[in-house]
Motif scaffolding. Sequence first.
Motif, PDB file in Angstrom:
ATOM      1  N   GLU A 148     -13.112  64.608 -31.070  1.00  0.00           N
ATOM      2  CA  GLU A 148     -12.317  63.663 -31.688  1.00  0.00           C
ATOM      3  C   GLU A 148     -12.212  62.753 -32.690  1.00  0.00           C
ATOM      4  O   GLU A 148     -13.575  62.503 -32.898  1.00  0.00           O
ATOM      5  N   GLY A 207       2.036  59.749 -36.744  1.00  0.00           N
ATOM      6  CA  GLY A 207       0.637  61.059 -35.968  1.00  0.00           C
ATOM      7  C   GLY A 207       0.312  60.773 -34.570  1.00  0.00           C
ATOM      8  O   GLY A 207      -1.152  61.482 -34.525  1.00  0.00           O
ATOM      9  N   THR A 208       0.071  59.985 -34.219  1.00  0.00           N
ATOM     10  CA  THR A 208      -0.807  58.966 -32.635  1.00  0.00           C
ATOM     11  C   THR A 208      -0.490  60.437 -31.691  1.00  0.00           C
ATOM     12  O   THR A 208       0.703  60.361 -31.735  1.00  0.00           O
ATOM     13  N   ARG A 209      -1.514  60.840 -31.312  1.00  0.00           N
ATOM     14  CA  ARG A 209      -1.243  61.514 -30.718  1.00  0.00           C
ATOM     15  C   ARG A 209      -1.759  61.078 -28.854  1.00  0.00           C
ATOM     16  O   ARG A 209      -2.438  60.566 -29.017  1.00  0.00           O
ATOM     17  N   ASN A 269      -5.365  57.141 -41.028  1.00  0.00           N
ATOM     18  CA  ASN A 269      -5.584  58.930 -41.241  1.00  0.00           C
ATOM     19  C   ASN A 269      -6.914  58.932 -39.865  1.00  0.00           C
ATOM     20  O   ASN A 269      -7.749  60.214 -40.180  1.00  0.00           O
ATOM     21  N   ALA A 274      -3.579  55.354 -37.242  1.00  0.00           N
ATOM     22  CA  ALA A 274      -2.948  56.763 -37.274  1.00  0.00           C
ATOM     23  C   ALA A 274      -3.087  56.283 -38.815  1.00  0.00           C
ATOM     24  O   ALA A 274      -3.008  57.340 -39.586  1.00  0.00           O
ATOM     25  N   ASN A 300      -6.264  60.683 -37.192  1.00  0.00           N
ATOM     26  CA  ASN A 300      -6.024  61.078 -35.967  1.00  0.00           C
ATOM     27  C   ASN A 300      -6.366  60.393 -34.535  1.00  0.00           C
ATOM     28  O   ASN A 300      -6.446  61.662 -34.173  1.00  0.00           O
TER      29      ASN A 300
END
Length: 311
Positions: free
Chosen positions: A2, A72-74, A24, A21, A26
């Motif tokens: 990550e 786009g945050t997981r 970019n 996020a 991620n």
Amino acid sequence: MEQCIIIGSGPAGYTAAIYAARANLNPLLIEGPQLGGQLMITTEVENFPGYPDGVEPFQMMDDMRRQAERFGTRFVSGIVTKADLNPTPSHTYQIWVEDTQLYETYSLIIATGASAKFLGIQSEEDYRGRGVSACATCDGFFYRKKTVAVVGGGDTACEEAQYLAGLCEKVYLIVRKPYLRASQIMQDRVKNNPKIEILFEHNTLRLTGEQKVQGADLIYRKGEADEEIRHIAIDGFFLAIGHKPNTDLFKDYLALNEEGYILTEADSPRTNIPGVFAAGDCADPHYRQAIVAAASGCKAAIEADRYLKSL
Ligand code: NDP
């Protein structure tokens, strides 16, 4: 591998996620034991800019989560049980969730918060959100012109009692010792405030009331064998017996102060380990406000982005 892991799902963690996020990175956010963080134990949030009519804590934290997700945050639900922040030649750190899932990251934002200490009596749980609070700044407004009690004898308790005296009809300060631990100036302020009555050598036995707090039974202990039970009528019960930063996992790696708060460089979120940043209450013994935590989450994400670009 990550680029950026964020631990914590309070205002600091979610704000860090929104910024990371959008840069970019991620990000992967590990939500921890209390989704939404400390704010979830308050009744309503009225002091966060952007919500002119106030907002339920759940709603606000869900808004933040969805905003982080939109870019786009997981998310991983679970508790971080172990961290290895030893520097490696590859500039990576290791995080374990529930002992089994291992994540590796180049940068880490710690936003694990601080938990208010509670007395540990059953009625605190029974009346949680119905008259029991651990934050006068957050909830004091709901007790305008009412009678409340604050527990504690330190600077926080004195500060909260003073704050509440500005809003309420009367404030009891319940202190277990025969003296206050707070700084002299704070002691003088509460002692000279006609709205504050200090109950020395009192401990809370239980809270009473139908549906919500309406009173408290206290034990007044004058000596080993000399005690009596007293009842006070109150509408709100505020805990101010200290906070514990949730930093035990990192104590072997990060510089912490005596109480366990993460030490950061000047007013930046940089810790003593490159690529590891601290945001929110885990590094803030002073303000403990959602808006301050959110701002520090923003700073941490910007710093993480700069750090990653420098690698
Ligand atoms: P403290 O640890 O200083 O004080 C906690 C208080 O709660 C003490 O009076 C303690 O009693 C009491 N207490 C603890 N457990 C219980 C219990 N189970 N039942 C009843 N009472 C209990 O915490 P604070 O949050 O007040 O302050 C933390 C730090 O932050 C301090 O260094 C303080 O000076 C600082 N601070 C500074 C401020 C400022 O400068 N403006 C404002 C707020 C905090 P006992 O004394 O008997 O142990």
